[in-house]
Enzyme design. Structure first.
Site, PDB file in Angstrom:
ATOM      1  N   GLY A  67       0.824  -1.235  -0.047  1.00 29.24           N
ATOM      2  CA  GLY A  67       0.090   0.021  -0.010  1.00 29.24           C
ATOM      3  C   GLY A  67       0.761   1.199  -0.081  1.00 29.24           C
ATOM      4  N   GLY A 115      -0.942  -5.513   0.362  1.00 25.90           N
ATOM      5  CA  GLY A 115      -1.800  -5.071  -0.515  1.00 25.90           C
ATOM      6  C   GLY A 115      -1.956  -6.096  -1.661  1.00 25.90           C
ATOM      7  N   ASP A 146      -2.182  -7.442   7.156  1.00 25.91           N
ATOM      8  CA  ASP A 146      -3.933  -7.301   6.967  1.00 25.91           C
ATOM      9  C   ASP A 146      -4.377  -7.571   5.904  1.00 25.91           C
ATOM     10  OD1 ASP A 146      -2.348  -5.119   5.418  1.00 25.91           O
ATOM     11  OD2 ASP A 146      -3.940  -3.563   5.910  1.00 25.91           O
TER      12      ASP A 146
HETATM   13  C1  QUE Z   1       6.373  -3.451   4.546  1.00 25.63           C
HETATM   14  C2  QUE Z   1       5.372  -3.279   3.986  1.00 25.63           C
HETATM   15  C3  QUE Z   1       5.391  -2.478   2.660  1.00 25.63           C
HETATM   16  C4  QUE Z   1       6.754  -2.399   2.277  1.00 25.63           C
HETATM   17  C5  QUE Z   1       7.981  -3.005   3.017  1.00 25.63           C
HETATM   18  C6  QUE Z   1       7.566  -3.371   4.422  1.00 25.63           C
HETATM   19  C7  QUE Z   1       4.276  -2.029   1.983  1.00 25.63           C
HETATM   20  C8  QUE Z   1       4.989  -1.622   0.657  1.00 25.63           C
HETATM   21  C9  QUE Z   1       6.269  -1.301   0.290  1.00 25.63           C
HETATM   22  C10 QUE Z   1       6.806  -0.641  -0.779  1.00 25.63           C
HETATM   23  C11 QUE Z   1       7.745  -1.219  -1.431  1.00 25.63           C
HETATM   24  C12 QUE Z   1       8.467  -0.633  -2.571  1.00 25.63           C
HETATM   25  C13 QUE Z   1       7.898   0.404  -3.201  1.00 25.63           C
HETATM   26  C14 QUE Z   1       6.650   1.040  -2.542  1.00 25.63           C
HETATM   27  C15 QUE Z   1       6.070   0.471  -1.572  1.00 25.63           C
HETATM   28  O1  QUE Z   1       7.115  -1.681   1.197  1.00 25.63           O
HETATM   29  O2  QUE Z   1       3.261  -2.157   2.141  1.00 25.63           O
HETATM   30  O3  QUE Z   1       5.746   2.205  -3.155  1.00 25.63           O
HETATM   31  O4  QUE Z   1       8.054   1.210  -4.379  1.00 25.63           O
HETATM   32  O5  QUE Z   1       3.760  -0.946  -0.336  1.00 25.63           O
HETATM   33  O6  QUE Z   1       8.482  -3.976   4.980  1.00 25.63           O
HETATM   34  O7  QUE Z   1       3.975  -3.301   4.463  1.00 25.63           O
END
Ligand code: QUE
Length: 350
Positions: A67, A115, A146
């Site tokens: 997310g 997500g 979640d």
């Molecule tokens: C736990 C998470 C998320 C995470 C790392 C965690 C998560 C998430 C992202 C993420 C990774 C790369 C991206 C970005 C988001 O990392 O929910 O926009 O480019 O979206 O340890 O819950």
């Protein structure tokens, strides 16, 4: 903001197609993306020309990393309203997919975390490739597993789901099949051909998946399944830590080391979440529980600190509060799981 929508929804032949289109963020979900997917699914639900829903992502990397964590953290540091709106919208989408009356196919050709699991897991067909990496990594940022984690993780074989939740372990395609995250394995190079075939003949999806099926190889978890069930079947997170400490294996030592870096609060939240999710009579009941948790934890120290340490500053040195499992009291957990005022509770789409 570019003009390009972050999720593409359209009908191709007899298929409703949803393509995640936020490649710069590994297709991590925003509230608007969840709204757009929900609107398309509702329109297609009663449209007799749509026989099947195909869910994939644009471009090379990822399926969906989770997310919009930065938004959640900013909102949580303020009044939390935008964060609650996101969870409410996302969980309604998860629930809509769970009960959707038409076949859904998710192509998990890359990172599938948080997500992304909430979108793919309720699909009838869940295709993994050699590029699939699955994880519920939220204990690392003080959030919680979640999008239905309380339901799905507690229904995996033995105690594998709790191991995934507590450690945030990343698993590949063969393990995804073992734990039920994936229903099929297809080589990434053949995915374009598979999609074209499904778009051409959605009524033949099951046969097509059999025809495209390849061998995902040996699941690495299999060698540790007995140990997972023995240790992660303990009666509390503290008891699991004690059992890992008492075990002689390198594997147990590694799990203990990993858990030592995770939020004690989140680990205890996840433990209780999986117990209650495992007892839930319906997916909706589980999602209402998760919404209560989400509304609380985004406003707590560990989420702000986890996002700072892992996502923003990337020093990977979170200072959790409480710093130990013993410091996370039952009263603290009771407050996180407590009912919301009735007008604020999560409800499925009417
Ligand atoms: C736990 C998470 C998320 C995470 C790392 C965690 C998560 C998430 C992202 C993420 C990774 C790369 C991206 C970005 C988001 O990392 O929910 O926009 O480019 O979206 O340890 O819950």
């Amino acid at each position: 903001m570019s003009g390009e929508p972050e999720v593409l929804t359209r009908i191709e032949g007899r298929v409703g197609r949803i393509t995640l289109n936020r490649p710069q963020a590994l297709h991590a979900l925003t509230t608007q993306m969840c709204r757009d997917m929900t609107a398309a699914l509702l329109a297609w639900r009663d449209d007799p020309t749509v026989e099947l829903v195909l869910l994939d992502h644009a471009g090379e990397r990822g399926f969906c990393a989770g997310g919009d964590i930065r938004m959640l953290a900013e909102s949580g540091a303020a009044d939390g309203a935008q964060a609650r709106d996101f969870f409410h919208t996302e969980y309604r989408l998860n629930h809509l997919l769970f009960h959707y009356p038409k076949p859904r196919v998710a192509i998990m050709d890359g990172v599938t975390m948080g997500g992304g699991v909430g979108l793919s897991r309720p699909c009838r067909f869940r295709v993994a490739t050699e590029r699939t990496t699955f994880a519920m990594p939220e204990t690392g940022i003080g959030l919680f597993p979640d999008v239905g984690g309380g339901w799905y993780l507690s229904r995996m074989p033995g105690h594998i789901g709790l191991w995934l939740a507590l450690t945030g372990a990343r698993i590949k395609a063969a393990d995804c099949e073992l734990v039920g995250v994936a229903t099929d394995y297809v080589e990434s190079a053949r995915i374009p051909e598979l999609k074209a075939a499904i778009l051409e003949a959605p009524d033949r999806v099951e046969t097509l998946l059999t025809e495209f099926e390849a061998d995902a190889g040996r699941p690495t978890i299999a060698a540790h399944q007995d140990e997972i069930d023995r240790i992660f079947g303990a009666a509390s997170v503290e008891a699991i830590v004690a059992a890992l400490g008492a075990a002689e294996s390198d594997w147990a030592r590694d799990q203990l080391k990993v858990m030592g870096t995770k939020s004690p609060q989140t680990m205890k939240v996840a433990f209780r979440q999986l117990v209650l999710g495992g007892q839930a009579k319906s997916f909706a009941e589980n999602m209402a529980m998760e919404y209560r948790i989400g509304a609380r934890v985004v406003q707590r120290h560990d989420f702000a600190e986890g996002v700072r340490a892992v996502i923003v500053e990337k020093d990977n040195q979170p200072r959790w509060e409480p710093a130990t499992l013993e410091g996370v009291s039952e009263a603290m957990l009771d407050a996180i799981f407590a009912s919301l005022p009735s007008a604020e509770e999560w409800t499925p789409l009417p």
